[in-house]
Design an enzyme around this catalytic site. Structure first.
Site, short mmCIF file in Angstrom:
data_model
loop_
_atom_site.label_atom_id
_atom_site.label_comp_id
_atom_site.label_asym_id
_atom_site.label_seq_id
_atom_site.Cartn_x
_atom_site.Cartn_y
_atom_site.Cartn_z
N HIS A 97 0.82 -1.21 0.00
CA HIS A 97 0.00 0.00 0.00
C HIS A 97 0.85 1.26 0.00
O HIS A 97 0.61 2.20 -0.76
CB HIS A 97 -0.93 0.00 1.23
CG HIS A 97 -1.75 1.24 1.35
ND1 HIS A 97 -1.34 2.34 2.09
CD2 HIS A 97 -2.93 1.59 0.79
CE1 HIS A 97 -2.25 3.29 1.99
NE2 HIS A 97 -3.22 2.85 1.22
N CYS A 126 33.98 4.87 -25.10
CA CYS A 126 33.14 4.77 -23.91
C CYS A 126 33.75 5.54 -22.75
O CYS A 126 33.32 5.39 -21.61
CB CYS A 126 32.93 3.31 -23.52
SG CYS A 126 34.46 2.40 -23.20
#
Length: 806
Positions: free
Chosen positions: A430, A761
């Site tokens: 919840h 990279c």
């Protein structure tokens, strides 16, 4: 609900009456039986042929509710009670209590009661019992619409047995329309109390009290990544998961490969599952009991069951044409799986695809508590530790709510919270669902948040660092940014991502990238696994008894301790590979320095002491050395599992710090011996271009590997002879130095002459737009960037390509 508009069904109407069986309902009849029951009918009527099992049942109609109100003359008293509240003459609590009492004291009209009793008897006969056990759920006529998720606002009751008990429970469902939280929720969202009716769904219980249950979503609930199914699972009835009573198991499945002959499970996280909800001893109702040690240490679902539920989730999603939130249950007596509810997902599916909001911490802090992150956001504020929603009077707007768990009664407090921290619960609890809907960060399942976070202290709640959420001490500086993704240009140069943290890889799925140019294993090995690979491959060589104890505790439940490493590393690689599938994901094998390896649990006994680890026993030299080869073989097992078992063949292997041609040959042999033969099943093997020898012998290295990826940091260090970590020489370290650029130009030219692609990279293109422009002019094939720089560099690359005619 107004008596002057009530029009009872005509006897000549083919759908006359107050009961509708699920099989006779479709998703078009929300106004008749509410969203929840209409959805059940849709599945019973349409998805059974796809093999999906849904327990049978029936629903009372909205007209039954209106008739109940009409016959008990409740319309005016209810309206008066609400008006008194609006005028300030009654509190919310008094108003809700008054209306619920009116409803609970009402009586069903004789014909309505008779239909409910008759339908219950028929359902009992279908299941061969005198009084079948049923789940009784409230379904509002506006419930579970994409625009209005009433999740948790109405009541459900499990293990209801007998006609009289069913009728009483139906009244309780009617009354739940006017809980305090239900009244507040509707008023906040502009719904008219008097225009909403309620249907009651009565469904045969699945005996998951002796089995298991949980929730699945057909997208990633935190990022909206659409290609996964997320499954939460716990022992017993599903209330323990939905209400956040336990930290459940969590499974992640990659949807695009579900129909292939592979097992595309990207992750399995075992939850504590310290409790389960079962039938009460008196034959009706439910209770919570503790699980045993075997249940806590076991996965709730088998791999075939995980894949079956994921497949069902895809079928349901395809049928409804939108992401779905599904509740499932497994009967412990028959081992059969069932779907018991399905509703549209209402948070991520409404997020804009044209923009991306990011949160970034700007300073480091001292971590106090860790748990499961919800929300991809950051918030700071004052801790307000609360045990009961009745303490809401001392909660101020923007406070950080810290509690054991929440349920719908916590709604008014959650609406005011800047962040949420709970001891219990998973991503579908919840607290997680409501926080996600409200757009506030939550960290659930911390286990000890209420013990460590003292009331009144200032903290920062960070859910922007991946699956793990962290509560930091103090008010840390952070920034938010809104990245506009509309109208971005296409480029010939492939724009890719640098990714270290697998848990954060899904955050960037909206970026216009075409793969991952650098997936680092170091984060998964160091932060997720934390144990030196050799300490697992050669556990008998670990001499320190305390380290042995820690490793044994961490790998508890594994007969083969090495499997602990392989499994977790495979899941880390798989999540990154899935995030960009089918585009290539280049995975660099581990490139720790010896000093960094030594810091891993059990690492000191396996690592030499070096004066200059940066130029020492690192990269390729480790992989064929008997000193580390067994550890590297675990990495190979993990990568092979990702490609061959999970099915993500877009994974490319990349070897770092490969100094010589002989070393390249030896590493390729080790890869092949471990099932990673270059060229087999389309496997490509790249090499980092970060040592000058890679440039000088570009043609020779290009014959051995399928591509180069420039590591600009190490290449700069070795070309200029500058220690990249030296503060004294920091002004000399410059990737844009002429010598470094000359080396890069030479590499690109010579590699292209022999047909080998070249990417980069390193950090430089992310930091310096002019460096990215230089790379484009030199004809680089791909540029891999940090996520936060993709949009700006992409625009610059497009401009330069236009200028140079690429």
């Amino acid at each position: 609900m107004r008596s002057d508009t009530y029009d009872p069904p005509k006897a000549t109407d083919r759908r006359a009456g107050y009961i509708r069986w699920f099989a006779d309902l479709t998703n078009e009849e929300v106004a008749v039986v509410g969203g929840k029951n209409a959805s059940l009918g849709e599945m019973v009527g349409n998805l059974g042929q796809a093999g999906i099992s849904v327990p049978d049942g029936f629903a009372t109609t909205a007209d039954a509710y209106r008739r109940f109100v009409h016959e008990n003359e409740l319309d005016e008293p209810v309206r008066d009670a609400l008006d008194r509240k609006d005028r300030g003459q009654a509190t919310l609590e008094d108003t809700g209590r008054t209306i619920r009492s009116l409803i609970l004291n009402g009586a069903f009209p004789g014909d309505v009661e008779a239909e409910i009793r008759q339908a219950y008897r028929a359902l009992s006969e279908r299941y061969g019992g005198d009084a079948v056990d049923v789940a009784v759920r409230s379904s509002a006529t506006a419930e579970d619409l994409p625009e209005a998720s009433f999740a948790g606002q109405l009541e459900s009751y499990l293990n209801v047995t007998g006609e009289d008990e069913l009728l009483h429970t139906c009244r309780r469902c009617y009354a739940s329309l006017f809980t305090d939280r239900g009244i507040s929720y509707r008023e906040e969202r502009g719904f008219d109390h008097m225009e909403i009716a309620l249907s009651v769904g009565v469904q045969k219980m699945v005996r998951s009290d002796t089995g298991s249950a949980g929730v699945l979503f057909t997208l990633d609930t935190e990022t909206g990544f659409p290609d996964v199914v997320i499954i939460d699972a716990a022992w017993g009835l599903g209330e323990s998961v939905v209400q956040g009573r336990v930290n459940p198991d969590r499974y992640m499945v990659f949807k695009p490969l579900l129909k292939a002959d592979v097992k595309p499970i990207l992750e399995k996280a075992r939850g504590e599952k310290e409790q389960k909800v079962v039938y009460s001893d008196d034959g009706s109702g439910i209770k919570s009991v503790e699980t045993n040690e075997k249940e806590r240490l076991s996965y709730v679902l088998s791999d075939p069951e995980i894949l079956k539920l994921a497949t069902w989730g895809m079928v349901i999603e395809d049928h409804y044409g939108r992401p779905m939130d599904v509740e499932w249950a497994k009967d412990g007596e028959t081992d059969q799986l069932f779907i018991v509810q399905a509703r549209p997902e209402t948070v991520q599916s409404r997020e804009s695809l044209e923009s991306l909001r990011t949160y970034t911490l700007r300073e480091e802090g001292h971590p106090l508590v860790r748990g499961v992150s919800v929300g991809n956001a950051i918030a700071s504020g004052t801790v307000r530790r609360i045990e009961d929603p009745g303490e809401g009077g001392r909660f101020r707007d923007g406070d950080i709510l810290v509690t054991e768990r929440t349920d719908p009664d916590w709604g008014p407090i959650l609406n005011r919270a800047g962040g949420v921290v709970t001891d219990l619960g998973g991503r579908t609890s919840h607290a997680a669902i409501v926080s996600r809907e409200l757009g506030v960060p939550a960290i659930v399942g911390t286990e000890n948040g209420t013990q460590i976070l003292e009331d009144g202290i200032e903290v920062t709640v960070s859910c922007a660092e991946g699956d793990e959420g962290i509560v930091y001490e103090g008010l840390l500086d952070f920034e938010t940014a809104e990245v506009n993704l509309e109208g971005l240009p296409d480029t010939k140069t492939r724009i890719m991502l640098n990714i270290a943290n697998p848990a954060a890889s899904f955050r960037w799925w909206r970026l216009p990238c075409r793969g991952v140019g650098l997936a680092r294993l170091e984060f998964t090995i160091g932060d997720v696994i934390g144990i030196h690979p050799m300490a697992l491959a050669r556990f008998e060589a670990v001499e320190d008894p305390e380290i042995r104890r820690q490793i044994e505790e961490q790998t508890k439940g594994y007969d083969d301790r090495a499997e602990y490493f392989v499994e977790r590393l495979a899941w880390g690689v798989a999540k990154i590979a899935a995030s960009q599938y089918p585009d290539p994901v280049i995975v660099r094998t581990s490139d720790f320095k010896t000093s960094e390896y030594a810091e891993l649990l059990g690492g000191e006994g396996f690592e030499p002491r070096e004066n200059n680890p940066m130029l020492g026993f690192r990269g390729a030299s480790r992989y064929y050395s008997e000193r580390y080869r067994p550890g590297f073989e675990l990495e190979c097992r993990a990568i092979r599992r990702v490609r061959d078992e999970i099915g993500l063949e877009n994974v490319v292997v990349m070897i770092p710090f490969c100094r010589t041609l002989n070393e390249a040959d030896r590493v390729l042999e080790v890869l092949a011996e471990n099932g990673l033969q270059r060229g087999a099943n389309g496997l490509e093997v790249y090499v980092m271009a970060e040592v000058p020898s890679n440039v000088f012998l570009a043609e020779e290295f290009g014959q051995r590997f399928d591509g180069f990826s420039i590591g600009s940091n190490d290449l700069t260090q070795l070309v200029l002879g500058v220690d990249r970590d030296s503060e004294e020489l920091a002004t000399l370290f410059n990737e844009r130095d002429g010598a470094v650029k000359r080396a890069i130009s030479d590499l690109i030219e010579r590699a292209h002459e022999c047909g080998t692609p070249v990417g980069i990279c390193g950090q430089a293109p992310s930091d310096y737009p002019d460096f990215a422009a230089f790379l484009v002019r030199e004809g680089i094939d791909s540029i891999s960037l940090n996520p936060d720089s993709v949009v700006e560099v992409l625009k610059r690359v497009a401009e330069v390509e236009g200028e140079c005619g690429r």
